[in-house]
Structures are given as structure tokens and as C-alpha cells.
Design a protein around this motif. Structure first.
Motif: not given
Length: 263
Positions: A130-139, A173-187
Motif C-alpha cells: 500500500d505504501a509503494g516504497h518497497g521493503g524487506r522481509i527477513v525470516n 512481492l517482487s513486482e512491488h520492490g519487496i525482497t524476501v529472504n531467510s537466514v538459517a543459523p546453525g548452533e
């Protein structure tokens, strides 16, 4: 395209990786919406750390297993006055074989580790679109997004599911300039693994190529990269932060654990 604003929500920010991430994002100029499930006292520490860095902090109780998880995001967005980044860090685990895991435990772990991030991501994505400025989601997933672990079927299944949700969200979400990535920690040395974070550099782990557990700041730094303009062309990826642990499958027969070093 305009840059997304330095307004972030970090779930599970009362301790461990979530707390370290909130502190680092505050150091980089983000106002931060914080959540805890039960430990309000520890969350107050995070608030002080964020405010000590000159940034605003807002707090909501958050049960990732609740159907209301998305509404918590809505409330924090209203307090922040917008949103640029969501970091899904809240999670739980279990220790029981499939034969000893009842449906209640299975559903609770999946609700916390998969339903919660789904609802939070959906709510955040609505605001970002809705805001139209892109963004980031990190799981924040786990090395067990990719690798099985004995006695952790629900946890591994939830993290693998969150890894795939990350990829589908990235596509949608890519068409909205929103990137989505995951970070997978070990111990990582956190309370969840029964350690104090200060122990990270002083514990020996012969089966790990770098020979020690990770520090929460070493995960937070990767999350902060993915929250920044520096990662603008990165989406749908999983970043394993495990000291090389996941490279070691072929060395399982080496009982000493470190014999490969002398090859």
C-alpha cells in the motif's frame, strides 16, 4: 524507486538473535517495533538499548501461535508511522521423536514457527504494498530449514516450510520492490540452546569447521545486510550462518570429529 523507510519490526526481540538484531538495526538508524511472548522484563532491556542509540522503540505482546499475530504487526505499524522491514525471529522448538510427539506439540510448534511468520508477513506485506516504497522481509529459519535433526520433526518441518514460504513470497512481492529472504543459523549461543551469548567464542565444537558456536551478533549482521539497500538485488535466498556445520555430512563417520583437519 524510493528507498523504504528506516522503520522495522523484529518479533521475538526480548532475547537472543531478535534482541541483537533490534540493537543493530537501531545502530543503523531504524526505529524498531519490538515483541515478546512473556519476558517483558528482558524486552525492557531491548527498549533501553534501542533508545540509547537515539531511536524510538515500541512494544507489543506477541504470541506467534495466535491467530491474531498479524494484528500485532498492524498495531506496531500504526505506532511506527509506517514500515520498511519485518524480521520474523520469534520461534520455539521441541525435543521428541515422531513416535513420541503428540498432535498438540506438533501443532504448537508449527503454529509458532510457521503460522506466526505467515500472518506477520501477510500483514507487513499489505502495508508495504500500500505504501509503494518497497521493503524487506527477513525470516529467521534454521540450518534445519535444509537439514534434518533427530528428535525435531515438527521444528524441522516448520523451518523447511518457512523457507519455502520465503521463496513464494519473494516471487509474489517482487513486482512491488519487496525482497524476501531467510537466514538459517546453525548452533548459536543463546538461551534457547542453553548457553549465554558470551560463551560463543570460548566453546569448542570439533565437529564444526570453525570449531565453535556462533554469536548472536554474527547472525544479526547478516539480517541487517538483508534489511539494507546493499541487498537490493537479493531475493528468495537462504543465507546459512553456521560456521560450515552443514558441510560436514560426509564426515559423520569420523568419531573424533576433527580428523578431517589433518587430511
Amino acid at each position: 524507486m524510493t528507498h523504504h523507510p528506516r522503520l522495522a519490526i523484529v518479533t521475538g526481540s526480548d532475547s537472543g538473535i531478535g534482541q541483537a538484531t533490534a540493537q543493530l538495526l537501531a545502530s543503523e538508524g531504524f526505529d524498531v517495533g519490538l515483541t515478546c511472548h512473556e519476558d517483558a522484563e528482558r524486552l525492557a532491556d531491548t527498549v533501553r538499548e534501542v533508545e540509547a542509540r537515539g531511536q524510538r522503540a515500541f512494544v507489543e505482546r506477541f504470541d506467534a501461535a495466535s491467530p491474531d499475530a498479524g494484528e500485532v504487526v498492524d498495531r506496531l505499524v500504526a505506532q511506527l508511522g509506517g514500515l520498511g522491514v519485518l524480521v520474523n525471529c520469534a520461534g520455539t522448538g521441541h525435543s521428541s521423536t515422531v513416535l513420541d510427539t503428540d498432535l498438540e506439540t506438533w501443532r504448537h510448534v508449527l503454529a509458532t514457527d510457521l503460522d506466526g511468520p505467515f500472518l506477520a508477513s501477510k500483514a507487513a506485506a499489505r502495508h508495504l504494498v500500500d505504501a509503494g516504497h518497497g521493503g524487506r522481509i527477513v525470516n529467521v529459519t534454521s540450518v534445519h530449514e535444509h537439514l534434518p535433526r533427530l528428535g525435531a520433526a515438527a521444528y524441522c518441518s516448520a523451518k523447511a516450510g518457512l523457507g519455502m514460504l520465503t521463496k513464494v513470497l519473494a516471487l509474489e512481492l517482487s513486482e512491488h520492490g519487496i525482497t524476501v529472504n531467510s537466514v538459517a543459523p546453525g548452533e548459536i549461543s543463546t538461551e534457547m540452546t542453553g548457553q549465554d551469548e558470551s560463551e560463543a567464542y570460548h566453546q569448542e565444537r570439533p565437529g564444526n569447521p570453525l570449531g565453535r558456536p556462533g554469536h548472536v551478533a554474527e547472525v544479526a549482521s547478516v539480517i541487517a545486510f538483508l534489511a539494507s539497500p546493499r541487498s537490493a538485488y537479493v531475493t528468495g535466498s537462504s543465507f546459512t550462518v553456521d560456521g560450515g556445520l552443514s558441510l560436514m555430512a560426509a564426515h559423520g563417520h569420523d568419531q573424533a570429529g576433527s580428523g578431517w583437519r589433518t587430511l
